[in-house]
Structures are given as C-alpha cells and as structure tokens.
Design a protein around this motif. Sequence first.
Motif, PDB file in Angstrom:
ATOM      1  N   THR A   1       5.369  -0.893  40.703  1.00  0.00           N
ATOM      2  CA  THR A   1       5.875  -2.129  40.101  1.00  0.00           C
ATOM      3  C   THR A   1       5.969  -2.003  38.583  1.00  0.00           C
ATOM      4  N   GLU A   2       5.084  -1.212  37.998  1.00  0.00           N
ATOM      5  CA  GLU A   2       5.167  -0.972  36.556  1.00  0.00           C
ATOM      6  C   GLU A   2       6.411  -0.165  36.226  1.00  0.00           C
ATOM      7  N   GLN A   3       6.703   0.862  37.021  1.00  0.00           N
ATOM      8  CA  GLN A   3       7.876   1.707  36.771  1.00  0.00           C
ATOM      9  C   GLN A   3       9.175   1.012  37.149  1.00  0.00           C
ATOM     10  N   LEU A   4       9.104  -0.050  37.918  1.00  0.00           N
ATOM     11  CA  LEU A   4      10.293  -0.814  38.255  1.00  0.00           C
ATOM     12  C   LEU A   4      10.906  -1.458  37.022  1.00  0.00           C
ATOM     13  N   THR A   5      10.113  -1.631  35.977  1.00  0.00           N
ATOM     14  CA  THR A   5      10.590  -2.231  34.726  1.00  0.00           C
ATOM     15  C   THR A   5      10.631  -1.205  33.596  1.00  0.00           C
TER      16      THR A   5
END
Length: 335
Positions: free
Chosen positions: A21-25
């Motif tokens: 979820t961090e790398q999704l942004t």
Amino acid sequence: FCKAYPEECVPELATLFERWTEQLTDQIWSVREDAAVALGDAIDAYGPDMLQKVLKVVNEKLPGAKDQPTMSREEYKRQQNDIENHTNNQLYSCGSLAPKLRKGGAGRIGCTNCLINRPKAPWEASDGCVYLLRELCLRATPTPPSSSVDQHSASIAASLADDTLLPLLTELADTCRVKHFPQGDDLRTTLWKNLPVMANALGKKRFKRTYLHLFLDLLMSNLDDRYGSSQSQLSVHAAGQCMEELANLVGKSIFRGRLEEMWQQEAFDRVMRERSLMGRGSGGRQNEGFSPFAPPGLFGGANKGGGGMTVMPYDGQPVARPQPAVPGSGFMDEL
C-alpha cells in the motif's frame, strides 16, 4: 511469491500489505503498477478477507488527486525552468559517485542507496488506484466452478458485483476530471491506457450497459480540439487509442450513438480517420514481395521485372495502381 506460498507468507502478511500500500503511492509509475499487481495476487491468495482490505485502501486513496495543490501549467514550467532552483546543487546521475558521498561512507554504493527523495504527491495515490481498479476488474468475472481454485475466484467475483464496482468507477471518473494542476494529464493518460483492459475484463454487455456512460464525456473532452487543445500530447494519443479500442469492443455505431453532442460525433469521426491512417502507415498489411530495402516490385510481386500493377491497401480495400518500371530491376530475373 504470496500466490505461490500463501501459508508461508502469513506471518509477514501485515508487513507485506503495508509495503504494498505504501508503494501504491510511490513517485514512480511502474512501482505503483507493480504494487497494484501484487495486491491483486494477494487477493487471489487470501480471498475475500484480503479483498475487503484492498477495497478499503481504494476508497481512501482514490480521491487523492482532488487534494493536489493548485498549480497552473505556466507556473509549473516556470518552476522547472527556474535557474535558481538548479544552481549550486549536488549533481546526480545513474551510477555516479554521488551515493558514495552520503553519511555512512562508501560501503554501500549504487543508485538504490541514494537518500535523495522527493515528497509524494496526492495525485500519485489516485494514479496508483487506477492500476488497482484494473486488477479488481480482472477478477470481477467468475470462472466456471469446476475446481476449488475456480470456486475461490467465483467467491471473489461475487464480491465484485456492480453494486461494489459502480461506485468505485464513478469516483474514478469524477477524480480524473481534475484540471487544477498539470499532472492531471498524466492521471488521465493512465486511465485511458487501462480503461480498455477493464472493459474487456468486465465483458462487452456489462461494460456497455453499466459503465461506458461514466467515461464518455471525459474521454471526448480530452479529444476536443475546437478551441485549440490544452491537453498533453500523451493524454490525447492515449485517449484516441482508448476510444478506438472501446468502439471496437461495443461496436462503432453504438459508441457513436452514445455521443449526444454534435462536436463529440465529429471528434469521433476525426480520430477514427486518424487512427485508420496510422494503422495503414505502420501496422497495415504489406504487399507480397515487399522489401524495406528496395522500391516496390523490385523483389517479386505484381511489379516483378518492370512496369505493371501493384496492389496497395486503401480504406481496407485492395486498389490496383500502376507503377513505373524500376531502372535496373531486370537483373533480378537474370539472377
């Protein structure tokens, strides 16, 4: 990895989900896309429970572009070209010595060890959610329950019915309308590149009946050149390709009939003509005996050995056109 070894990854699943979820942004679009693919695989591995967590992430992060600070295109260009912002700063390049200069010495070198990083932008969260919605649409069609795996995917597809996807895609279309910052064009480019994949995954009838109307106005406005286009060329090209693929999916006459304004129908006709010419120029069928290293007819074909007729594609129909004799082409017959 989680898809292949789901049980072994359970102890670290919370950490993995946080990383995804961090790398999704992330600031890099390919990282955002890979994170979305990983979350999609996690849904396959862990089923409806993981799906609910992913849906919560989409609902939270999708509207992020609406919170992007306002900036005009002129201000953005001025900021990029301001010499004061690029003077007396550390120089960096891929594989340079700059990472060695960081605190800690030269023990670890390489591009990935550089500590230089810019803050994440709110619109990048929306961009990552476009890829994630694509992964959800790919799992929204059930497969025949002939095995336990198929039954597992069917339960996921049942959770991605229209009452779940329709609000999400409605919010997606609404979010991508933002135009108060230059990177809005990048966000729309991502949408146009992924929308045909979503449409094919949902199926012709389902997409045409429930979802097509959500994106028509936004798509056609991206192709509007009545007053001079202010859109980026990348977004215009992506919109044209998206329109062509959607029209081929639902039917060109049906797609055109859904366009209510006369200028939209004219834009549709114009873009389809341009796409047709592009296809003939690069991806069309070649004449038999065609060689990129010689004039037409030099290596066989209808014009072999001199004058004659060469068949060339025009508007999808073969048309015979005379070709002049090629000087010196007779030696091919002798060989």
